[in-house]
Write an enzyme that holds these catalytic residues in place. Structure first.
Site, PDB file in Angstrom:
ATOM      1  CG  ASP A 145      -2.105   0.940   1.096  1.00  0.00           C
ATOM      2  OD1 ASP A 145      -1.926   2.055   0.593  1.00  0.00           O
ATOM      3  OD2 ASP A 145      -3.218   0.538   1.499  1.00  0.00           O
ATOM      4  CB  CYS A 171      -6.887   2.389  -0.419  1.00  0.00           C
ATOM      5  SG  CYS A 171      -6.588   0.630  -0.208  1.00  0.00           S
TER       6      CYS A 171
END
Length: 508
Positions: free
Chosen positions: A9, A49
């Site tokens: 991430d 995200c």
């Protein structure tokens, strides 16, 4: 054969040792790159995200799937990669998260899944999660090891002990040891599962939270990167005068996202260097855990029986242009890593592909690798020809991404910019040498990447560049028209039955 889709991430595409980065330490990922085909100019089509992962797993541009913010529901009608894998006989397991906001039309009004954007994409069987509000399993293990459980789960990411005299950003250690970190816990869960495999083909989607903020790392990773090795950020330019960016920068100066204990708006240059050093330290920690995973796959004889895809959701500005986080239009937030290690194709290991590729290509590639057709609605293109060592005769000469900055809960951007939610969108159309940024309700931007790779000088109002601006705007329009949602568009009912066109979207 097995498939491991490994995603981290908020990892910038330039942050690897094998690419010559002066500070980052990634020996295990460097090894993986040497055994893979590396796509050097790979871009996500969305941020943050939730939208990014929706595009990765659905093969759709955000203007088609429309799950365009964290919290925007994903329409249940769209086919996805986990759904396709189930049809192919796999049981898609999820270690981590997808941040998929569930379609509320499929649930009862009081369903608790409607209270969070951190849902799981349909088709996955989630084994464990470590993300946002879902830290319970990790905290249970920490508590059993003797750690004090924080009153609020998220406080586990605070420093172990912050000196009262500490000013600005502080690079002290986290509350937990490296061997007990969130990354270590998730890796342990995967390793435990690997020992239980019976030989049937498996699919794992392994999703690590790091190096996503908070920028707090356990020893020794909090100070493993010497600050004198950290490169200076890209300086600000006239693009920062754009009205959107002023508001966006203000929203990212609220401290808690990167470090809950600082006033982000008062950071000094040395604070920024320290923040980058900890960001790179988290990458070093992540690399160590990936090394454990690669070693386990090798020792169990599964590495050379597993398609391994390494990528992430989006990048990180890391202080470039005075900005942190992801969003907007800069390459730092959208250019991301992609490595594919294919045990079927060993002749092309180490190949570095310079062609423009997009995150929507990953799902199509996995399905093609399995010998299955991608759904008609998907926007991505299989990357298998590049893995075979070929250069496709027709390939994209631009990449696209979208950032939607509406906030129908707070109305922050809408109020600050005098826009409706449906005007809070920007599209980027980027070639090798030019980037065009089109806003729904604000002025456009244009950058000459050949002579201004740092994207510092906006040429949208320069008369000498109006022809190129028109050309890029027309290209963006044609791209969106060509990729309009087409689940049934290329079907036709005739006296001979249902006819279907399954060819490419464009020729030449």
């Amino acid at each position: 054969m097995n498939i491991l889709l490994l995603s981290v991430d908020q990892w910038r595409a330039d942050c690897f040792g094998f690419l010559g980065h002066p500070a980052v330490r990634t020996p295990n990922l460097d090894r993986l790159a040497a055994e893979s085909v590396v796509f050097r100019r790979h871009f996500t089509v969305a941020a943050p995200c939730g939208p990014a992962r929706t595009s990765l797993l659905s093969g759709l541009y955000p203007f088609n799937h429309r799950s365009i913010t964290n919290g925007t529901p994903f329409d249940a009608r769209f086919p996805t990669l986990p759904g396709g894998l189930k049809l192919a006989g796999y049981d898609p397991l999820l270690f981590g998260y997808t941040d998929t906001s569930v379609d509320p039309r499929t649930l009862e009004p009081d369903d608790p899944r409607l209270l969070t954007y951190e849902g799981v994409m349909e088709g996955f069987r989630q084994i464990v999660d470590v993300n946002g509000d879902n830290l319970g399993a990790w905290l249970d293990v920490l508590e059993a090891k003797g750690y004090d459980r924080p009153e609020r789960d998220g406080d586990i990411y605070l420093h172990a002990e912050r000196p009262a005299q500490a000013q600005g950003f502080w690079d002290g250690p986290a509350r937990y040891k490296a061997e007990d970190s969130d990354m270590a816990f998730l890796t342990d869960c995967v390793l435990d599962r690997l020992t239980q495999e019976t030989g049937d083909p498996w699919f794992y989607h392994l999703v690590y939270l790091r190096p996503h903020p908070p920028l707090i790392a356990p020893e020794p990773y909090n100070r493993i990167i010497p600050r004198d090795r950290v490169e200076a950020p890209l300086p600000m330019g006239d693009g920062e005068a754009h009205p959107f960016l002023k508001v966006w920068a203000e929203q990212h100066q609220k401290g808690g996202y990167f470090d809950p204990e600082i006033d982000f708006s008062a950071l000094s240059t040395s604070d920024g260097t320290a923040m980058r050093a900890v960001y790179y330290g988290l990458m070093a920690e992540m690399d160590f855990q990936i090394g454990r995973l690669l070693k386990a796959l090798e020792s169990t004889g599964q590495l050379d029986n597993t398609l391994l895809v390494f990528t992430c959701d989006h990048g990180e500005m890391a202080g470039d242009h005075g900005l942190w986080g992801k969003g907007g239009w800069y390459d730092g937030a959208y250019r991301i890593p992609l490595m594919i290690r294919d045990p079927k194709r060993r002749k092309t290991v180490g190949r570095q592909v310079q062609a423009l590729t997009e995150s929507v290509d990953v799902a199509a590639t996995v399905m093609d690798w399995l010998g299955k057709k991608a759904p008609q609605s998907w926007d991505g293109v299989s990357l298998l020809p590049w893995l075979d060592g070929d250069t496709p005769p027709v390939w994209r000469d631009h990449v696209f991404w979208e950032f939607d900055f509406r906030d129908i809960e707070s109305g922050t951007y809408e109020a600050a910019l005098g826009l409706t939610p449906d005007q809070c969108t920007l599209n980027v159309w980027r070639s090798d040498n030019v980037k065009y940024v089109h806003f729904t309700g604000l002025p456009p931007l244009l950058f000459d990447l050949a002579n201004d790779p740092g994207e510092r000088h906006n040429l949208a109002g320069d008369p000498a560049w109006l022809g190129k601006r028109l050309e890029m705007a027309e290209g963006l329009l044609a791209h969106r028209m060509r990729h309009a949602e087409r689940t049934l568009t290329n079907h036709k009912l005739t006296a001979k039955g249902v006819l279907t066109y399954e060819g490419p979207r464009r020729l030449g």
